[in-house]
Scaffold this active site. Structure first.
Site, PDB file in Angstrom:
ATOM      1  N   ASP A  89      21.121  -5.832 -52.944  1.00 22.18           N
ATOM      2  CA  ASP A  89      21.270  -4.534 -53.593  1.00 22.18           C
ATOM      3  C   ASP A  89      19.865  -4.000 -53.884  1.00 22.18           C
ATOM      4  O   ASP A  89      19.052  -4.700 -54.512  1.00 22.18           O
ATOM      5  CB  ASP A  89      22.070  -4.658 -54.886  1.00 22.18           C
ATOM      6  CG  ASP A  89      22.336  -3.306 -55.524  1.00 22.18           C
ATOM      7  OD1 ASP A  89      23.399  -2.730 -55.258  1.00 22.18           O
ATOM      8  OD2 ASP A  89      21.468  -2.826 -56.285  1.00 22.18           O
ATOM      9  N   ASN A 114      16.623   7.824 -55.701  1.00 25.86           N
ATOM     10  CA  ASN A 114      17.322   9.001 -55.180  1.00 25.86           C
ATOM     11  C   ASN A 114      17.091  10.229 -56.051  1.00 25.86           C
ATOM     12  O   ASN A 114      16.808  11.318 -55.562  1.00 25.86           O
ATOM     13  CB  ASN A 114      18.824   8.714 -55.102  1.00 25.86           C
ATOM     14  CG  ASN A 114      19.297   8.506 -53.674  1.00 25.86           C
ATOM     15  OD1 ASN A 114      18.631   8.882 -52.720  1.00 25.86           O
ATOM     16  ND2 ASN A 114      20.458   7.901 -53.525  1.00 25.86           N
ATOM     17  N   ASP A 135      17.589   7.905 -48.091  1.00 29.56           N
ATOM     18  CA  ASP A 135      18.079   7.503 -46.776  1.00 29.56           C
ATOM     19  C   ASP A 135      17.015   6.754 -45.987  1.00 29.56           C
ATOM     20  O   ASP A 135      17.315   5.790 -45.261  1.00 29.56           O
ATOM     21  CB  ASP A 135      18.533   8.732 -45.980  1.00 29.56           C
ATOM     22  CG  ASP A 135      19.836   9.324 -46.510  1.00 29.56           C
ATOM     23  OD1 ASP A 135      20.510   8.645 -47.315  1.00 29.56           O
ATOM     24  OD2 ASP A 135      20.180  10.451 -46.119  1.00 29.56           O
ATOM     25  N   GLU A 156      24.003   1.179 -51.422  1.00 22.91           N
ATOM     26  CA  GLU A 156      22.745   0.454 -51.240  1.00 22.91           C
ATOM     27  C   GLU A 156      22.966  -1.063 -51.168  1.00 22.91           C
ATOM     28  O   GLU A 156      22.045  -1.845 -51.356  1.00 22.91           O
ATOM     29  CB  GLU A 156      21.759   0.788 -52.364  1.00 22.91           C
ATOM     30  CG  GLU A 156      22.170   0.338 -53.749  1.00 22.91           C
ATOM     31  CD  GLU A 156      22.999   1.368 -54.498  1.00 22.91           C
ATOM     32  OE1 GLU A 156      23.011   1.313 -55.737  1.00 22.91           O
ATOM     33  OE2 GLU A 156      23.632   2.234 -53.856  1.00 22.91           O
TER      34      GLU A 156
END
Length: 332
Positions: free
Chosen positions: A213, A221, A230, A256
């Site tokens: 993770d 983000n 991304d 993620e």
């Protein structure tokens, strides 16, 4: 089909010029070539192949060939062979209702032409026996050549269509089994593969699962935008791809979160792979004045009689442990 018809009419035009046939019989093949070339050009420009097939077959079989039958002396010539060729064009070149319509028209025309020829022979020019023999024999040869080239083009088209279908099938299969952003296998496919791996390597003690993770991904983000997020996902995926050798299998599990399946290694060797992934992430994915992106990982070795669901729950619990004990580490 058009190319075959054009070739046949070109040959017919040359043949009619060198034998003693009525002038109308000499003009018809030339006119047919011109009409078919125009249709071919229209077909290349519009790409409306179904409409083009119907129109070209209709003109050839229902107008040009019957006129040639009259002009060439009916059964005194080789036109009956071309009438049979026209039926093959209809069967192979068309589908569904258009095929049925034109086949009925073609069959009706052949019956009608036969009836007219035998009941009213005065409507047909008398052909010299020598010309008649030459025309029938050459028409037989040319009709077979037309059929050969037509079959050849149909075969090539079929091979091309089969190749495209295979390519689209492979593309669909890949899209169905892989994650669009990262190119890794997706969750659905990974689950099926994991079940197979358990049945194959489960009793060897050398089947390991790691779940990753990306730490603070929501913060990344929110701060740098989803496009940057991304890019982070793709860069981390590339690290997993680099490590995916010797049967190591990677997937994007969702968001993620990522999974790798490591068979045929001891627990120590598998843990080294996971630690190496964490280190590569710190070394290669940077943001904002050399700050590193980090990942946390849960690790577990498959033990006897552990179910598929239990294996995923256990590795997820170990990931949770790593996240809440400082992040940027692996827990097992």
């Amino acid at each position: 089909m058009l190319i075959s018809a054009i070739a046949g009419n070109i040959v017919g035009a040359f043949e009619s010029l060198f034998i003693d046939l009525p002038i109308f019989a000499k003009i018809l093949p030339i006119a047919a070539v011109v009409i078919l070339i125009i249709l071919l050009i229209i077909g290349f420009n519009t790409k409306k192949t179904r409409v083009l097939n119907f129109i070209s077959i209709f003109i050839t079989t229902s107008i040009i060939f019957p006129l040639m039958f009259f002009a060439n002396g009916g059964f005194q010539s080789g036109m009956p062979f071309y009438l049979l060729v026209s039926s093959v064009f209809i069967v192979v070149g068309l589908k569904g209702i258009p095929r049925l319509i034109l086949f009925v028209i073609d069959l009706t025309e052949i019956i009608l032409l036969c009836s007219i020829y035998f009941n009213h022979p005065e409507l047909f020019p008398v052909i010299d026996p020598g010309v008649q023999a030459f025309d029938i024999s050459s028409s037989l040869v040319f009709s077979f050549l037309i059929m050969f080239f037509f079959a050849f083009f149909v075969k090539k088209q079929h091979e091309y269509d089969s190749k495209k279908i295979k390519e689209f099938s492979e593309l669909y299969k890949k899209q169905a089994n892989t994650d669009e952003l990262t190119g890794l296998y997706n969750r659905r496919y990974f689950k099926e593969f994991l079940k197979i791996a358990i049945s194959t390597f489960g009793d060897t003690g050398k089947l390991h699962l790691a779940m990753f993770d990306i730490d603070d991904f929501k913060v990344i983000n929110d701060k740098f935008g989803h496009l940057y997020g991304d890019e982070v996902l793709k860069k981390f995926s590339n690290i997993l791809v680099d490590e995916s050798f010797d049967s190591i299998f990677a997937c994007r599990y969702g968001g993620e979160e990522f999974l790798i399946l490591i068979p045929k290694k001891t627990a120590e060797e598998a843990l080294e792979v996971v630690e190496r992934i964490l280190q590569k992430t710190r070394d290669t994915i940077k943001y904002e004045e050399n700050h590193s992106v980090t990942v946390s990982a849960g690790f577990i070795t498959y033990s006897k009689d552990m179910t598929y669901e239990k294996l995923l729950q256990s590795v997820d619990a170990n990931l949770y442990k790593a996240k809440f004990s400082g992040k940027n580490k692996v827990a097992w």
